[in-house]
Design a protein around this motif. Structure first.
Motif, PDB file in Angstrom:
ATOM      1  N   GLU A  24     -20.319   8.687 -10.852  1.00  0.00           N
ATOM      2  CA  GLU A  24     -21.331   7.642 -11.028  1.00  0.00           C
ATOM      3  C   GLU A  24     -22.332   7.633  -9.874  1.00  0.00           C
ATOM      4  O   GLU A  24     -23.229   6.794  -9.847  1.00  0.00           O
ATOM      5  CB  GLU A  24     -20.644   6.269 -11.129  1.00  0.00           C
ATOM      6  N   VAL A  52     -14.228   9.147 -10.712  1.00  0.00           N
ATOM      7  CA  VAL A  52     -15.172   8.419 -11.557  1.00  0.00           C
ATOM      8  C   VAL A  52     -16.299   7.822 -10.708  1.00  0.00           C
ATOM      9  O   VAL A  52     -17.484   7.919 -11.059  1.00  0.00           O
ATOM     10  CB  VAL A  52     -14.451   7.306 -12.356  1.00  0.00           C
ATOM     11  N   LEU A  53     -15.948   7.233  -9.569  1.00  0.00           N
ATOM     12  CA  LEU A  53     -16.970   6.634  -8.703  1.00  0.00           C
ATOM     13  C   LEU A  53     -17.953   7.713  -8.222  1.00  0.00           C
ATOM     14  O   LEU A  53     -19.165   7.497  -8.170  1.00  0.00           O
ATOM     15  CB  LEU A  53     -16.325   5.932  -7.502  1.00  0.00           C
ATOM     16  N   THR A  83      -5.668  -4.054  -5.029  1.00  0.00           N
ATOM     17  CA  THR A  83      -6.660  -3.762  -3.994  1.00  0.00           C
ATOM     18  C   THR A  83      -7.161  -2.338  -4.179  1.00  0.00           C
ATOM     19  O   THR A  83      -6.389  -1.436  -4.518  1.00  0.00           O
ATOM     20  CB  THR A  83      -6.084  -3.893  -2.568  1.00  0.00           C
ATOM     21  N   ILE A  84      -8.435  -2.164  -3.977  1.00  0.00           N
ATOM     22  CA  ILE A  84      -9.011  -0.815  -3.988  1.00  0.00           C
ATOM     23  C   ILE A  84      -9.684  -0.618  -2.634  1.00  0.00           C
ATOM     24  O   ILE A  84     -10.591  -1.363  -2.283  1.00  0.00           O
ATOM     25  CB  ILE A  84     -10.044  -0.632  -5.117  1.00  0.00           C
ATOM     26  N   GLU A  85      -9.201   0.359  -1.866  1.00  0.00           N
ATOM     27  CA  GLU A  85      -9.765   0.633  -0.551  1.00  0.00           C
ATOM     28  C   GLU A  85     -10.501   1.952  -0.597  1.00  0.00           C
ATOM     29  O   GLU A  85     -10.036   2.891  -1.249  1.00  0.00           O
ATOM     30  CB  GLU A  85      -8.658   0.770   0.493  1.00  0.00           C
ATOM     31  N   PHE A  86     -11.605   2.051   0.081  1.00  0.00           N
ATOM     32  CA  PHE A  86     -12.275   3.345   0.188  1.00  0.00           C
ATOM     33  C   PHE A  86     -13.107   3.415   1.444  1.00  0.00           C
ATOM     34  O   PHE A  86     -13.373   2.401   2.097  1.00  0.00           O
ATOM     35  CB  PHE A  86     -13.123   3.649  -1.056  1.00  0.00           C
ATOM     36  N   VAL A  87     -13.503   4.637   1.771  1.00  0.00           N
ATOM     37  CA  VAL A  87     -14.220   4.898   3.013  1.00  0.00           C
ATOM     38  C   VAL A  87     -15.627   5.372   2.675  1.00  0.00           C
ATOM     39  O   VAL A  87     -15.824   6.119   1.716  1.00  0.00           O
ATOM     40  CB  VAL A  87     -13.459   5.974   3.841  1.00  0.00           C
ATOM     41  N   THR A  88     -16.606   4.880   3.441  1.00  0.00           N
ATOM     42  CA  THR A  88     -17.993   5.351   3.282  1.00  0.00           C
ATOM     43  C   THR A  88     -18.572   5.665   4.662  1.00  0.00           C
ATOM     44  O   THR A  88     -18.102   5.141   5.675  1.00  0.00           O
ATOM     45  CB  THR A  88     -18.883   4.285   2.613  1.00  0.00           C
ATOM     46  N   ARG A 130       0.851  -1.200   0.000  1.00  0.00           N
ATOM     47  CA  ARG A 130       0.000   0.000   0.000  1.00  0.00           C
ATOM     48  C   ARG A 130       0.881   1.242   0.000  1.00  0.00           C
ATOM     49  O   ARG A 130       1.973   1.223   0.575  1.00  0.00           O
ATOM     50  CB  ARG A 130      -0.828   0.073   1.289  1.00  0.00           C
ATOM     51  N   LEU A 155     -16.990  -0.787 -12.546  1.00  0.00           N
ATOM     52  CA  LEU A 155     -15.831   0.099 -12.495  1.00  0.00           C
ATOM     53  C   LEU A 155     -14.539  -0.482 -11.956  1.00  0.00           C
ATOM     54  O   LEU A 155     -13.467   0.026 -12.232  1.00  0.00           O
ATOM     55  CB  LEU A 155     -16.170   1.326 -11.641  1.00  0.00           C
ATOM     56  N   VAL A 204      -9.810   7.110  -9.742  1.00  0.00           N
ATOM     57  CA  VAL A 204     -10.909   6.166  -9.513  1.00  0.00           C
ATOM     58  C   VAL A 204     -11.994   6.829  -8.661  1.00  0.00           C
ATOM     59  O   VAL A 204     -13.195   6.698  -8.930  1.00  0.00           O
ATOM     60  CB  VAL A 204     -10.382   4.872  -8.834  1.00  0.00           C
ATOM     61  N   TYR A 249     -21.619   7.275  -6.487  1.00  0.00           N
ATOM     62  CA  TYR A 249     -21.273   6.555  -5.260  1.00  0.00           C
ATOM     63  C   TYR A 249     -20.675   7.519  -4.242  1.00  0.00           C
ATOM     64  O   TYR A 249     -19.803   8.303  -4.566  1.00  0.00           O
ATOM     65  CB  TYR A 249     -20.282   5.424  -5.570  1.00  0.00           C
ATOM     66  N   ASP A 250     -21.176   7.420  -3.007  1.00  0.00           N
ATOM     67  CA  ASP A 250     -20.757   8.360  -1.961  1.00  0.00           C
ATOM     68  C   ASP A 250     -19.585   7.770  -1.176  1.00  0.00           C
ATOM     69  O   ASP A 250     -19.742   7.269  -0.066  1.00  0.00           O
ATOM     70  CB  ASP A 250     -21.959   8.616  -1.035  1.00  0.00           C
ATOM     71  N   ILE A 251     -18.416   7.859  -1.778  1.00  0.00           N
ATOM     72  CA  ILE A 251     -17.231   7.245  -1.183  1.00  0.00           C
ATOM     73  C   ILE A 251     -16.116   8.283  -1.089  1.00  0.00           C
ATOM     74  O   ILE A 251     -16.174   9.336  -1.723  1.00  0.00           O
ATOM     75  CB  ILE A 251     -16.731   6.065  -2.045  1.00  0.00           C
ATOM     76  N   SER A 252     -15.103   7.993  -0.279  1.00  0.00           N
ATOM     77  CA  SER A 252     -13.958   8.902  -0.197  1.00  0.00           C
ATOM     78  C   SER A 252     -12.686   8.097   0.088  1.00  0.00           C
ATOM     79  O   SER A 252     -12.744   6.893   0.323  1.00  0.00           O
ATOM     80  CB  SER A 252     -14.172   9.949   0.893  1.00  0.00           C
ATOM     81  N   ASP A 253     -11.567   8.800   0.081  1.00  0.00           N
ATOM     82  CA  ASP A 253     -10.267   8.204   0.431  1.00  0.00           C
ATOM     83  C   ASP A 253      -9.951   6.924  -0.332  1.00  0.00           C
ATOM     84  O   ASP A 253      -9.564   5.923   0.275  1.00  0.00           O
ATOM     85  CB  ASP A 253     -10.211   7.912   1.939  1.00  0.00           C
ATOM     86  N   VAL A 254     -10.118   6.963  -1.631  1.00  0.00           N
ATOM     87  CA  VAL A 254      -9.805   5.774  -2.422  1.00  0.00           C
ATOM     88  C   VAL A 254      -8.288   5.607  -2.524  1.00  0.00           C
ATOM     89  O   VAL A 254      -7.570   6.560  -2.843  1.00  0.00           O
ATOM     90  CB  VAL A 254     -10.413   5.854  -3.839  1.00  0.00           C
ATOM     91  N   ARG A 255      -7.822   4.434  -2.198  1.00  0.00           N
ATOM     92  CA  ARG A 255      -6.388   4.114  -2.292  1.00  0.00           C
ATOM     93  C   ARG A 255      -6.246   2.818  -3.065  1.00  0.00           C
ATOM     94  O   ARG A 255      -6.960   1.853  -2.807  1.00  0.00           O
ATOM     95  CB  ARG A 255      -5.758   3.926  -0.907  1.00  0.00           C
ATOM     96  N   ILE A 256      -5.328   2.817  -4.005  1.00  0.00           N
ATOM     97  CA  ILE A 256      -5.087   1.620  -4.806  1.00  0.00           C
ATOM     98  C   ILE A 256      -3.825   0.927  -4.298  1.00  0.00           C
ATOM     99  O   ILE A 256      -2.802   1.581  -4.084  1.00  0.00           O
ATOM    100  CB  ILE A 256      -4.906   1.980  -6.292  1.00  0.00           C
ATOM    101  N   GLY A 257      -3.913  -0.350  -4.088  1.00  0.00           N
ATOM    102  CA  GLY A 257      -2.750  -1.115  -3.648  1.00  0.00           C
ATOM    103  C   GLY A 257      -2.516  -2.290  -4.567  1.00  0.00           C
ATOM    104  O   GLY A 257      -3.190  -2.450  -5.586  1.00  0.00           O
TER     105      GLY A 257
END
Lengths: 79, 79
Positions: free
Chosen positions: A29, A25-26, B41-46, A9, B62, A22, A31-39
């Motif tokens: 679309e 884009v989410l 991996t894709i991590e996110f917060v809701t 990570r 997506l 990402v 989606y109510d998300i935050s703090d996207v991290r790709i690992g």
């Protein structure tokens, strides 16, 4: 046989450009998300369980960049 | 708040070119490993826990390619 999984990570505070993209884009679309991290995960199989220090050495030499990333290992026995 | 993690892997039988490359380098370095597979991996917060069907929809729109990849979700409560 053992299956080892390495989870890589980006460290907190390191900008995750791919995650930002990402996230945008989410959100577009709906989606109510935050703090996207790709690992990244690296899985591999070994005959015997790997020693912790070998894993650590292998990780920092080849699998991740300790300056900006963290790594975690999990090992499972394959029957 | 909830942290959702999506684990995306190539399906068994789908050629993992990146995994092959990593495997070759690890073997050259003397590590006795096989079957290297690279995943994402894709991590996110809701704010609230996401419904399973929303996750599934979001995933297949997506986050992954159902033709060649599988996806797994885990959700954890962030205190």
């Amino acid at each position: 046989m053992w299956k080892t999984r390495a989870y890589v990570r980006l460290k907190e505070g390191v900008l995750d450009a791919q995650g930002r993209a990402v996230e945008q884009v989410l959100k577009q679309e709906g989606y109510d998300i935050s703090d996207v991290r790709i690992g990244k995960t690296i899985e591999f199989v070994t005959e015997t369980k790997m020693e912790q220090d070998i894993l650590r050495e292998m990780g920092s030499k080849l699998l991740f960049n300790p300056l900006i990333e963290t790594i975690e290992f999990s090992e499972d026995f394959l029957p």
